[in-house]
Design a protein around this motif. Structure first.
Motif, PDB file in Angstrom:
ATOM      1  N   ILE A  71     -21.299 -27.387 -26.729  1.00  0.00           N
ATOM      2  CA  ILE A  71     -19.892 -27.715 -26.952  1.00  0.00           C
ATOM      3  C   ILE A  71     -19.070 -26.441 -27.127  1.00  0.00           C
ATOM      4  N   ALA A  72     -19.633 -25.454 -27.829  1.00  0.00           N
ATOM      5  CA  ALA A  72     -18.917 -24.209 -28.097  1.00  0.00           C
ATOM      6  C   ALA A  72     -18.646 -23.399 -26.831  1.00  0.00           C
ATOM      7  N   VAL A  73     -19.414 -23.650 -25.772  1.00  0.00           N
ATOM      8  CA  VAL A  73     -19.207 -22.935 -24.504  1.00  0.00           C
ATOM      9  C   VAL A  73     -17.770 -23.136 -24.006  1.00  0.00           C
ATOM     10  N   PHE A  74     -17.183 -24.308 -24.263  1.00  0.00           N
ATOM     11  CA  PHE A  74     -15.850 -24.617 -23.760  1.00  0.00           C
ATOM     12  C   PHE A  74     -14.744 -23.886 -24.517  1.00  0.00           C
ATOM     13  N   ILE A  75     -15.083 -23.252 -25.636  1.00  0.00           N
ATOM     14  CA  ILE A  75     -14.067 -22.479 -26.366  1.00  0.00           C
ATOM     15  C   ILE A  75     -13.636 -21.279 -25.543  1.00  0.00           C
ATOM     16  N   GLN A  76     -14.612 -20.587 -24.965  1.00  0.00           N
ATOM     17  CA  GLN A  76     -14.344 -19.477 -24.060  1.00  0.00           C
ATOM     18  C   GLN A  76     -15.312 -19.601 -22.885  1.00  0.00           C
ATOM     19  N   PRO A  77     -15.030 -20.488 -21.940  1.00  0.00           N
ATOM     20  CA  PRO A  77     -16.018 -20.843 -20.930  1.00  0.00           C
ATOM     21  C   PRO A  77     -16.248 -19.771 -19.873  1.00  0.00           C
ATOM     22  N   ILE A  92      -4.361 -29.370 -19.538  1.00  0.00           N
ATOM     23  CA  ILE A  92      -4.777 -29.024 -20.887  1.00  0.00           C
ATOM     24  C   ILE A  92      -4.523 -27.539 -21.110  1.00  0.00           C
ATOM     25  N   SER A  93      -3.704 -27.225 -22.098  1.00  0.00           N
ATOM     26  CA  SER A  93      -3.391 -25.822 -22.372  1.00  0.00           C
ATOM     27  C   SER A  93      -4.600 -25.143 -23.012  1.00  0.00           C
ATOM     28  N   GLU A  94      -4.614 -23.811 -22.953  1.00  0.00           N
ATOM     29  CA  GLU A  94      -5.727 -23.045 -23.509  1.00  0.00           C
ATOM     30  C   GLU A  94      -5.828 -23.221 -25.014  1.00  0.00           C
ATOM     31  N   SER A  95      -4.694 -23.240 -25.694  1.00  0.00           N
ATOM     32  CA  SER A  95      -4.712 -23.402 -27.157  1.00  0.00           C
ATOM     33  C   SER A  95      -5.230 -24.784 -27.552  1.00  0.00           C
ATOM     34  N   ASP A  96      -4.805 -25.818 -26.800  1.00  0.00           N
ATOM     35  CA  ASP A  96      -5.299 -27.171 -27.078  1.00  0.00           C
ATOM     36  C   ASP A  96      -6.798 -27.257 -26.858  1.00  0.00           C
ATOM     37  N   ARG A  97      -7.267 -26.638 -25.772  1.00  0.00           N
ATOM     38  CA  ARG A  97      -8.695 -26.670 -25.461  1.00  0.00           C
ATOM     39  C   ARG A  97      -9.506 -26.010 -26.568  1.00  0.00           C
ATOM     40  N   THR A 136      -8.669 -25.456 -29.717  1.00  0.00           N
ATOM     41  CA  THR A 136      -8.574 -26.198 -30.974  1.00  0.00           C
ATOM     42  C   THR A 136      -9.514 -27.392 -30.970  1.00  0.00           C
ATOM     43  N   VAL A 137      -9.501 -28.150 -29.871  1.00  0.00           N
ATOM     44  CA  VAL A 137     -10.338 -29.347 -29.775  1.00  0.00           C
ATOM     45  C   VAL A 137     -11.817 -28.991 -29.815  1.00  0.00           C
ATOM     46  N   PHE A 138     -12.237 -27.989 -29.060  1.00  0.00           N
ATOM     47  CA  PHE A 138     -13.661 -27.685 -28.973  1.00  0.00           C
ATOM     48  C   PHE A 138     -14.184 -26.939 -30.199  1.00  0.00           C
ATOM     49  N   ILE A 139     -13.329 -26.222 -30.881  1.00  0.00           N
ATOM     50  CA  ILE A 139     -13.743 -25.656 -32.180  1.00  0.00           C
ATOM     51  C   ILE A 139     -14.002 -26.783 -33.167  1.00  0.00           C
ATOM     52  N   ALA A 140     -13.106 -27.772 -33.184  1.00  0.00           N
ATOM     53  CA  ALA A 140     -13.269 -28.920 -34.085  1.00  0.00           C
ATOM     54  C   ALA A 140     -14.532 -29.697 -33.733  1.00  0.00           C
ATOM     55  N   LEU A 141     -14.779 -29.911 -32.439  1.00  0.00           N
ATOM     56  CA  LEU A 141     -15.972 -30.647 -32.023  1.00  0.00           C
ATOM     57  C   LEU A 141     -17.252 -29.889 -32.355  1.00  0.00           C
ATOM     58  N   THR A 142     -17.218 -28.564 -32.227  1.00  0.00           N
ATOM     59  CA  THR A 142     -18.391 -27.751 -32.585  1.00  0.00           C
ATOM     60  C   THR A 142     -18.698 -27.878 -34.066  1.00  0.00           C
ATOM     61  N   VAL A 143     -17.654 -27.855 -34.899  1.00  0.00           N
ATOM     62  CA  VAL A 143     -17.842 -27.995 -36.351  1.00  0.00           C
ATOM     63  C   VAL A 143     -18.420 -29.364 -36.684  1.00  0.00           C
ATOM     64  N   ILE A 144     -17.911 -30.413 -36.036  1.00  0.00           N
ATOM     65  CA  ILE A 144     -18.416 -31.767 -36.271  1.00  0.00           C
ATOM     66  C   ILE A 144     -19.898 -31.853 -35.917  1.00  0.00           C
TER      67      ILE A 144
END
Length: 424
Positions: free
Chosen positions: A90-96, A164-169, A171-179
């Motif tokens: 999941i974290a890969v999508f933060i900086q893919p 999907i903007s870079e900031s939105d991407r 934010t979402v994937f950081i949250a998903l990684t934490v979950i």
């Protein structure tokens, strides 16, 4: 806390941990192709569909060795390490980057096989012949809550979004990684049973780190687990169960990919056709949760055994597929991106489409809760090989059907890379 209460506590923690991990992974899978479509204008040139093919292929092959891994390191540590790999994917999508994306796909395929084999072992060791039905239902209901929460988020937060903007991407994937990491950490709360050690935990307290005999014992257990998996594959019980297991893989692939595509292709649903894909996923999750909860609560007082539940699943799925046949146009799975205006044997109804989603989820829970219960009951002494074979057969069917979808074009619209084969 009594031993029985401790075991029930372990099952609840196991279910909640999987719920967190697969809420994150499910949501990631559902929005991955949308995110990737935006990223393909940059240096990133990955494909969500290729990634899922890699995951399923590696997952299937890894089931052959996953019992050996669980035998060496134990179920709890196996689940923790596997959960970390889910989080890394999941974290890969933060900086893919393309190479990290496909590399993570390989590792998560391996992790999925180990995770589900360890889950089966943990479920079995915390159950007995009287509680395995209840525990299977409780675990299934908690696990499938991820299907509900993930699709609910997509339905409301991403409705109508194509860019999907870079900031939105991030934010979402950081949250998903934490979950996902929260679910992984929760595995540490699972308490070991003093009176029932799993294969990977035997004599672990007496082993001296670095001792050659300790390493030899672990290797012996690993080889024994692999041999037992091969031998078990040809037993009468496993061969009979493999028929039902193969069916669950077939219907799983249908409702996780093809059915969403069909809904999204019907122009007669109006402007809501795309958002109905997310709503369909929500009602599949409701059916799964309801089925798991009911069968878990009623299993203790069920005088008739598992047969009525399986028969209910057959009837429910028969009704669902019959209504889908009447409601969905024949060319819906392979329609172009413009959709189809064709009509089947009735005018396409949104209400019927969503009802069928619920029935598909309910029927799936009938089969899967009983399969988990049967495996845990028949192979209570050493369940890891049995659960590995279960996942191997299920995923092999999914791999074949996913490849068929890619060849025909079905499943390309929904972007619903439902993680149930990896999530269930």
């Amino acid at each position: 806390m009594s031993p029985e209460s401790k075991k029930l506590f372990n099952i609840i923690i196991l279910g909640i941990s999987f719920m967190f991990i697969f809420t994150a992974f499910q949501t990631c899978g559902n929005i991955a192709q949308t995110v990737i479509t935006n990223l393909n204008n940059t240096d990133f040139h990955g494909s969500g569909y290729t990634s899922m093919s890699i995951i399923y292929g590696v997952f299937s092959a890894s089931n052959l060795v996953s019992p050996s891994v669980v035998a060496i390191v134990g179920p709890q540590l196996s689940m923790v390490v596997s959960g970390i790999f889910y989080s890394l994917y999941i974290a890969v999508f933060i900086q893919p980057a393309t190479w990290t994306f496909y590399t993570a796909s390989v590792f998560i395929g391996i992790a999925a096989a180990v995770l589900w084999t360890a889950q089966g072992s943990c479920l079995t060791v915390n159950s007995n012949e009287n509680t395995i039905g209840r525990n299977s239902g409780v675990f299934w209901a908690l696990l499938q809550s991820s299907l509900f929460f993930g699709n609910l988020y997509i339905y409301f937060a991403w409705q109508g979004k194509t860019h999907i903007s870079e900031s939105d991407r991030r934010t979402v994937f950081i949250a998903l990684t934490v979950i996902s990491l929260v679910g992984t950490v929760l595995f540490f709360l699972i308490r070991r049973q003093e009176d029932a050690k799993t294969p990977g935990e035997e004599d672990s307290a007496n082993e001296i780190p670095g001792d050659s005999s300790s390493a030899e014992n672990k290797m012996t257990r690993a080889v024994a687990a692999f041999k037992k998996s091969i031998k078990l594959s040809f037993t009468k019980e496993i061969l009979l169960l493999s028929v039902t297991t193969a069916y669950t893989g077939l219907e799983l692939t249908f409702f996780s990919g093809v059915y969403g595509t069909c809904i999204g292709a019907v122009n007669r649903f109006g402007s809501e056709e795309k958002s109905l894909i997310g709503l369909s996923g929500i009602f599949i999750g409701v059916g799964e949760i309801l089925g798991g909860g009911i069968f878990g609560l009623l299993s203790k007082n069920n005088r008739f055994g598992r047969n009525p539940v399986v028969m209910l699943g057959i009837v429910v799925h028969f009704i669902a597929f019959y209504l889908i046949f009447f409601n969905m146009p024949n060319n819906a799975p392979i329609a172009s991106m413009e959709g189809t205006n064709d009509v089947a044997y009735m005018i396409p109804s949104k209400e019927v489409a969503i009802l069928c989603s619920f029935l598909l989820g309910l029927g799936d829970s009938c089969f899967n809760t009983q399969l988990l219960s049967i495996l845990g009951f028949l192979y209570s002494e050493d369940s890891a090989p049995a659960f590995a074979i279960f996942k191997f057969v299920q995923v092999m069917i999914c791999v074949d059907q996913r490849e068929e979808q890619r060849n025909t074009g079905a499943g390309q619209r929904s972007c619903s890379c439902v993680a149930t084969p990896i999530a269930s």
